[in-house]
Structure formats: structure tokens, C-alpha cells
Design a protein around this motif. Structure first.
Motif, PDB file in Angstrom:
ATOM      1  N   GLU A  59       0.856  -1.314  -0.023  1.00  0.00           N
ATOM      2  CA  GLU A  59       0.115  -0.002  -0.175  1.00  0.00           C
ATOM      3  C   GLU A  59       0.934   1.221   0.045  1.00  0.00           C
ATOM      4  O   GLU A  59       1.850   1.179   0.718  1.00  0.00           O
ATOM      5  N   ASP A  63      -2.080   5.391  -2.944  1.00  0.00           N
ATOM      6  CA  ASP A  63      -3.087   4.620  -2.936  1.00  0.00           C
ATOM      7  C   ASP A  63      -4.077   5.461  -1.848  1.00  0.00           C
ATOM      8  O   ASP A  63      -5.644   5.678  -2.053  1.00  0.00           O
ATOM      9  N   GLN A  67      -7.868   7.383  -2.592  1.00  0.00           N
ATOM     10  CA  GLN A  67      -9.006   7.289  -1.480  1.00  0.00           C
ATOM     11  C   GLN A  67      -9.613   8.558  -1.201  1.00  0.00           C
ATOM     12  O   GLN A  67     -10.782   8.940  -1.190  1.00  0.00           O
TER      13      GLN A  67
END
Length: 70
Positions: A59, A63, A67
């Protein structure tokens, strides 16, 4: 002398929205004390931190940014 023709117009920006995202995984001080020689009390007294969010393997910050953007 006409100076207005040589001046560039001001560009303005607006904030249209905000967002946030944090990793799902939470690492508590008790979890951390199993990894290193410390305790929840020692960490809280010195830093005020009780837990922290930690990214999963693979991650990335991008990322989380994606979001937050959604």
C-alpha cells in the motif's frame, strides 16, 4: 507608457473540496510492546500516542491519496 498590456493577469485558485484517508491497519502501543522492549505507559507518557495507522505491504501513499480524492 502603457504598462497594463505587459502585465499578466492574476491566476487564482479555489479549494473545491477536501478529503482524507488513513490506512485500515491500527498498531497499538500494546502491539508495539510485543515487538520492542517498551510499554504502552512509557510511550503515552513521552509522546501522547496511543495507536497509529500503518499501511499494509504494497500500500502506497498514492493509494491513500486516491481514496481521499474520491
Amino acid at each position: 507608457m502603457n504598462t497594463s498590456a505587459s502585465q499578466t493577469p492574476l491566476r487564482r485558485a479555489k479549494i473545491l473540496g477536501t478529503g482524507r484517508a488513513v490506512p485500515e491497519r491500527i498498531l497499538t502501543n500494546d502491539d508495539l510492546s510485543r515487538i520492542v522492549d517498551t510499554s504502552d505507559e512509557w510511550i503515552r507518557e513521552r509522546t501522547g500516542i496511543r495507536a497509529r495507522h500503518v499501511v499494509k505491504p504494497g500500500e502506497a501513499a498514492s493509494d491513500l491519496a486516491a481514496q481521499a480524492g474520491r
